[in-house]
Enzyme design. Structure first.
Site, PDB file in Angstrom:
ATOM      1  N   PRO A  92       0.945  -1.280  -0.045  1.00 32.37           N
ATOM      2  CA  PRO A  92       0.702  -0.150  -0.058  1.00 32.37           C
ATOM      3  C   PRO A  92       0.874   1.214  -0.199  1.00 32.37           C
ATOM      4  O   PRO A  92       0.456   2.175  -0.400  1.00 32.37           O
ATOM      5  CB  PRO A  92      -0.848   0.040   1.746  1.00 32.37           C
ATOM      6  CG  PRO A  92       0.185  -1.773   1.852  1.00 32.37           C
ATOM      7  CD  PRO A  92       0.783  -1.861   1.104  1.00 32.37           C
ATOM      8  N   GLU A 119       2.112  -8.377   8.309  1.00 33.93           N
ATOM      9  CA  GLU A 119       2.667  -6.794   8.651  1.00 33.93           C
ATOM     10  C   GLU A 119       3.076  -6.709   7.324  1.00 33.93           C
ATOM     11  O   GLU A 119       3.630  -5.006   6.940  1.00 33.93           O
ATOM     12  CB  GLU A 119       2.880  -6.326   9.583  1.00 33.93           C
ATOM     13  CG  GLU A 119       2.587  -6.506  11.135  1.00 33.93           C
ATOM     14  CD  GLU A 119       0.856  -5.959  10.830  1.00 33.93           C
ATOM     15  OE1 GLU A 119       0.540  -4.265  10.769  1.00 33.93           O
ATOM     16  OE2 GLU A 119       0.090  -6.510  11.322  1.00 33.93           O
ATOM     17  N   ARG A 157      -3.705  -8.259 -20.329  1.00 31.88           N
ATOM     18  CA  ARG A 157      -4.773  -7.619 -21.332  1.00 31.88           C
ATOM     19  C   ARG A 157      -3.672  -7.126 -22.371  1.00 31.88           C
ATOM     20  O   ARG A 157      -4.223  -6.808 -23.061  1.00 31.88           O
ATOM     21  CB  ARG A 157      -4.989  -7.070 -20.825  1.00 31.88           C
ATOM     22  CG  ARG A 157      -6.285  -7.525 -20.295  1.00 31.88           C
ATOM     23  CD  ARG A 157      -7.619  -6.435 -19.564  1.00 31.88           C
ATOM     24  NE  ARG A 157      -8.076  -5.768 -20.029  1.00 31.88           N
ATOM     25  CZ  ARG A 157      -9.139  -6.116 -20.358  1.00 31.88           C
ATOM     26  NH1 ARG A 157      -9.694  -6.466 -20.217  1.00 31.88           N
ATOM     27  NH2 ARG A 157     -10.061  -5.056 -21.813  1.00 31.88           N
ATOM     28  N   ASP A 172     -10.249   0.569 -24.909  1.00 33.01           N
ATOM     29  CA  ASP A 172     -10.562   1.107 -23.168  1.00 33.01           C
ATOM     30  C   ASP A 172     -10.577   1.923 -22.669  1.00 33.01           C
ATOM     31  O   ASP A 172     -10.039   3.013 -23.152  1.00 33.01           O
ATOM     32  CB  ASP A 172     -10.005  -0.101 -22.504  1.00 33.01           C
ATOM     33  CG  ASP A 172     -10.161  -2.448 -22.837  1.00 33.01           C
ATOM     34  OD1 ASP A 172     -11.660  -1.571 -22.825  1.00 33.01           O
ATOM     35  OD2 ASP A 172      -9.936  -2.934 -22.783  1.00 33.01           O
TER      36      ASP A 172
HETATM   37  N1  SAH Z   1       1.065  -2.518   7.265  1.00 24.85           N
HETATM   38  C1  SAH Z   1       1.344  -2.895   6.038  1.00 24.85           C
HETATM   39  C2  SAH Z   1      -0.034  -3.505   5.166  1.00 24.85           C
HETATM   40  C3  SAH Z   1       0.261  -4.811   4.756  1.00 24.85           C
HETATM   41  S1  SAH Z   1      -1.170  -5.837   4.407  1.00 24.85           S
HETATM   42  C4  SAH Z   1       1.064  -1.711   5.984  1.00 24.85           C
HETATM   43  O1  SAH Z   1       0.455  -0.790   6.678  1.00 24.85           O
HETATM   44  O2  SAH Z   1       2.208  -0.907   4.871  1.00 24.85           O
HETATM   45  C5  SAH Z   1       0.228  -6.814   4.237  1.00 24.85           C
HETATM   46  C6  SAH Z   1       0.288  -7.158   3.209  1.00 24.85           C
HETATM   47  O3  SAH Z   1      -0.578  -6.550   2.439  1.00 24.85           O
HETATM   48  C7  SAH Z   1       1.365  -6.358   1.955  1.00 24.85           C
HETATM   49  O4  SAH Z   1       2.424  -6.227   2.992  1.00 24.85           O
HETATM   50  C8  SAH Z   1       0.974  -5.972   0.980  1.00 24.85           C
HETATM   51  O5  SAH Z   1       1.590  -7.103  -0.077  1.00 24.85           O
HETATM   52  C9  SAH Z   1      -0.484  -6.669   0.732  1.00 24.85           C
HETATM   53  N2  SAH Z   1      -1.700  -5.099   0.339  1.00 24.85           N
HETATM   54  C10 SAH Z   1      -1.860  -4.280   0.905  1.00 24.85           C
HETATM   55  N3  SAH Z   1      -2.943  -3.528   0.405  1.00 24.85           N
HETATM   56  C11 SAH Z   1      -2.159  -3.140  -0.313  1.00 24.85           C
HETATM   57  C12 SAH Z   1      -2.435  -2.125  -1.540  1.00 24.85           C
HETATM   58  N4  SAH Z   1      -2.823  -1.219  -0.990  1.00 24.85           N
HETATM   59  N5  SAH Z   1      -1.712  -2.862  -2.587  1.00 24.85           N
HETATM   60  C13 SAH Z   1      -1.043  -3.425  -2.674  1.00 24.85           C
HETATM   61  N6  SAH Z   1      -0.623  -4.782  -1.747  1.00 24.85           N
HETATM   62  C14 SAH Z   1      -1.493  -4.340  -0.533  1.00 24.85           C
END
Ligand code: SAH
Length: 242
Positions: A92, A119, A157, A172
């Site tokens: 994220p 995490e 795609r 698209d």
């Molecule tokens: N503690 C981290 C979130 C971990 S969620 C933080 O707050 O930044 C666990 C895993 O889910 C992450 O390592 C990632 O690979 C995936 N993930 C969660 N949300 C995501 C998002 N919006 N985009 C891409 N990967 C995501």
């Protein structure tokens, strides 16, 4: 294209490889997908891949040495292009995935996507081995698998031959910077609403003009931020005015 994913849940990727456009593209050899489970690289008898975070707090962290071994396994699974593969970690905190990034990734010789769980992954693995972190939006999901599948579907795609002739990715949304036009199929009348008559006219010039106008209108209404980035022609401006 050669693709690999490092994931604790390889079975989830059947959703990508077994259905629809991405399923057919795989059958046609547009891409190969190797799935590598870090669990197979665990060294203790419990197959541990995670551990408690330094500094305390909730949750677990994926261990760097095991992720490194899994990444090496993924490169090996890719064969001769393994060394050239771009390594993407889903996070994220990464660059937001959009059409431009998808098209750029689709031109890479090979990709390794790393999906986190818990995490997340020990920061030192990311710093040492990951070329780029990519996010699918400003929200958190439980693991990197669904984000990885979103990225991979969008990339697949774009691969030559993945979409049939009748179904070009260039029509698209976002391909030309605009949202797509609305679509209709039979019946001609539905709950008192008629299909726009121009679409029944057989006049291909008029239809193309109407579609372009709808794209412009929708983008102006829904995503003015996108419209600001598009070089509009004289004709586009006239269509928008109308
Ligand atoms: N503690 C981290 C979130 C971990 S969620 C933080 O707050 O930044 C666990 C895993 O889910 C992450 O390592 C990632 O690979 C995936 N993930 C969660 N949300 C995501 C998002 N919006 N985009 C891409 N990967 C995501």
């Amino acid at each position: 294209m050669s693709l690999a994913v490092v994931t604790l849940f390889p079975e989830m990727f059947g959703a990508l490889t077994d259905y629809g456009v991405t399923g057919r593209a795989r059958d046609q050899g547009c891409y190969e997908l190797a799935l590598v489970n870090p669990r197979e690289f665990a060294t203790d008898r419990h197959n541990t891949v995670d551990d408690r975070p330094y500094g305390g707090g909730p949750g677990m962290v994926m261990k760097a040495p095991i992720m490194e071994a899994a990444l090496t396994g993924a490169r090996q699974a890719l064969g001769s292009v393994g060394d050239k593969a771009r390594v993407i970690a889903m996070s994220p905190q990464g660059q937001r995935l959009d059409d431009a990034l998808v098209r750029e990734l689709a031109r890479a010789p090979a990709l390794v996507i790393v999906a986190g769980r818990y995490e997340g992954i020990d920061e030192r693995f990311i710093e040492t081995f990951v070329d780029q972190e990519v996010s699918v939006g400003d929200f958190v999901v439980s693991g990197g698998e669904l984000p990885a599948m979103l990225l991979l579907d969008a990339v697949i795609r774009q691969l030559p031959g993945a979409l049939g002739h009748s179904d070009s990715a260039d029509e698209d949304s976002f391909a030309d910077g605009l949202l797509d036009c609305p679509h209709y199929t039979r019946p001609e009348a539905y709950r008192g609403q008629q299909v726009p008559s121009v679409l029944l006219s057989g006049d291909h010039g008029a239809i193309a003009r109407w579609r372009r106008q709808q794209s412009l209108k929708r983008t102006a209404e829904r995503r003015p931020d996108l419209l600001a980035g598009v070089a509009l022609s004289e004709q586009d401006r006239a269509l928008l005015e109308e």
